[in-house]
Motif scaffolding. Structure first.
Motif, PDB file in Angstrom:
ATOM      1  N   UNK A 102       0.844  -1.192   0.000  1.00 55.70           N
ATOM      2  CA  UNK A 102       0.000   0.000   0.000  1.00 55.70           C
ATOM      3  C   UNK A 102       0.883   1.247   0.000  1.00 55.70           C
ATOM      4  N   UNK A 103       0.417   2.298  -0.651  1.00 57.85           N
ATOM      5  CA  UNK A 103       1.218   3.516  -0.792  1.00 57.85           C
ATOM      6  C   UNK A 103       1.675   4.064   0.557  1.00 57.85           C
ATOM      7  N   UNK A 104       0.762   4.137   1.519  1.00 61.48           N
ATOM      8  CA  UNK A 104       1.105   4.693   2.827  1.00 61.48           C
ATOM      9  C   UNK A 104       2.155   3.845   3.529  1.00 61.48           C
ATOM     10  N   UNK A 105       2.093   2.521   3.327  1.00 57.93           N
ATOM     11  CA  UNK A 105       3.087   1.624   3.916  1.00 57.93           C
ATOM     12  C   UNK A 105       4.473   1.859   3.313  1.00 57.93           C
ATOM     13  N   UNK A 106       4.509   2.012   2.007  1.00 56.11           N
ATOM     14  CA  UNK A 106       5.789   2.167   1.322  1.00 56.11           C
ATOM     15  C   UNK A 106       6.431   3.522   1.576  1.00 56.11           C
ATOM     16  N   UNK A 107       5.618   4.563   1.741  1.00 50.86           N
ATOM     17  CA  UNK A 107       6.154   5.917   1.892  1.00 50.86           C
ATOM     18  C   UNK A 107       6.314   6.317   3.353  1.00 50.86           C
ATOM     19  N   UNK A 108       5.293   6.069   4.153  1.00 45.94           N
ATOM     20  CA  UNK A 108       5.296   6.558   5.533  1.00 45.94           C
ATOM     21  C   UNK A 108       5.628   5.480   6.557  1.00 45.94           C
ATOM     22  N   UNK A 109       5.381   4.216   6.213  1.00 43.69           N
ATOM     23  CA  UNK A 109       5.627   3.136   7.162  1.00 43.69           C
ATOM     24  C   UNK A 109       7.068   2.652   7.118  1.00 43.69           C
ATOM     25  N   UNK A 110       7.417   1.849   8.107  1.00 38.87           N
ATOM     26  CA  UNK A 110       8.739   1.230   8.146  1.00 38.87           C
ATOM     27  C   UNK A 110       8.572  -0.195   8.651  1.00 38.87           C
ATOM     28  N   UNK A 111       8.859  -1.162   7.810  1.00 40.44           N
ATOM     29  CA  UNK A 111       8.773  -2.563   8.212  1.00 40.44           C
ATOM     30  C   UNK A 111       9.819  -2.855   9.281  1.00 40.44           C
ATOM     31  N   UNK A 112       9.534  -3.832  10.161  1.00 41.33           N
ATOM     32  CA  UNK A 112      10.525  -4.195  11.186  1.00 41.33           C
ATOM     33  C   UNK A 112      11.879  -4.540  10.571  1.00 41.33           C
ATOM     34  N   UNK A 113      12.938  -3.946  11.088  1.00 41.94           N
ATOM     35  CA  UNK A 113      14.328  -4.120  10.697  1.00 41.94           C
ATOM     36  C   UNK A 113      14.685  -3.439   9.369  1.00 41.94           C
TER      37      UNK A 113
END
Length: 278
Positions: A102-113
């Motif tokens: 999702x756009x918000x995940x790729x731009x604003x989010x940060x996956x663990x590690x």
């Protein structure tokens, strides 16, 4: 004599510029860590130290600067690609593919590690820039490899400072899976293993081409398409122009790399025919 002196001055100017930018980068990172208490950026320093220590350990077996540099680059590609696969697999198993891209995940989010992995890779580019300058492992008055490292350092560091597009940058690092076989080929040739009929050489070239098209070309094209598709979702900042410019550069470099790979493949596969043609 005069021509040699002129070439020496040009080389010194190139080295001075890239040394200066590397020092400015280091001062900037130190400022963020010490004065702004961004202790999470210490992973950048840890990455630089890790690869410098790897360099020192490899020197027990060979003192050839090019061999040592290539070997450390191979270690970086293995560590980075393994980290990216781990991060993506963990995210996929935890949350599924539905919201992962999702756009918000790729731009604003940060996956663990993901933040730590990007910092560690950023540390490698700083180390490699220093090593290449120190041993003059580059060619030309505008060395593409030094420019490439400088651009990556700027883009990665700005993203880490602002904590945006971290996941997008992690996706771009999937290409390190292909870099493994680029470095393996270089180390293999320096070790004198060049028989084109060897099973090892054939397997290496097979994996080289597969990862080139899948991990490098396809992934970068898909990321570019995703950016264009979600262009209207970006704000008015510089994130979208920088991302599109960066991906355009990567796709362009991939074309040049593919052409160089094909030429190298022909040279190794048909050495007599290539020599006769030349």
């Amino acid at each position: 004599m005069g021509k040699e002196m002129e070439e020496g001055r040009k080389r010194n100017t190139v080295e001075l510029f890239f040394f200066s930018t590397l020092i400015l980068w280091f001062v900037s990172v130190s400022f963020q860590i010490l004065l702004r208490n961004r202790t999470e950026l210490l992973y950048i320093i840890a990455g630089s130290f890790f690869y410098q220590i790897s360099n020192s350990l490899i020197r027990f077996f060979s003192t050839d600067p090019l061999f040592v540099n290539t070997s450390v680059s191979l270690i970086h590609s293995i560590v980075t690609s393994t980290s990216v696969i781990f991060i993506l697999s963990r995210q996929w198993l935890s949350n599924g593919l539905s919201g992962m891209f999702d756009h918000s995940q790729l731009v604003e989010g940060t996956w663990p590690w993901a933040f730590e992995a990007l910092c560690f890779s950023c540390g490698y580019f700083a180390y490699d820039q220093w090593d290449m300058l120190h041993y003059r492992l580059y060619n030309g008055w505008i060395p593409s490899i030094l420019v490439h490292h400088l651009v990556l350092l700027i883009c990665f560091t700005l993203a880490l400072y602002r904590n945006v597009t971290i996941n997008y940058l992690i996706l771009t690092l999937i290409c390190e899976l292909h870099s493994i076989f680029l470095h393996v080929r270089k180390v293999r040739r320096m070790a004198g293993i060049r028989n084109p009929r060897s099973i090892v050489v054939k397997l290496e070239w097979f994996l080289n081409w597969i990862t080139f098209f899948v991990a490098r070309c396809a992934s970068h094209i898909l990321i570019t398409a995703k950016l264009i598709r979600d262009a209207h979702k970006f704000g008015k900042g510089v994130e979208l122009p920088l991302a599109l410019f960066g991906m355009a550069g990567m796709n362009f470099l991939n074309i040049g790399l593919g052409m160089d790979l094909f030429k190298a493949f022909k040279r190794e596969r048909y050495p007599k025919k290539v020599y006769h043609h030349e």
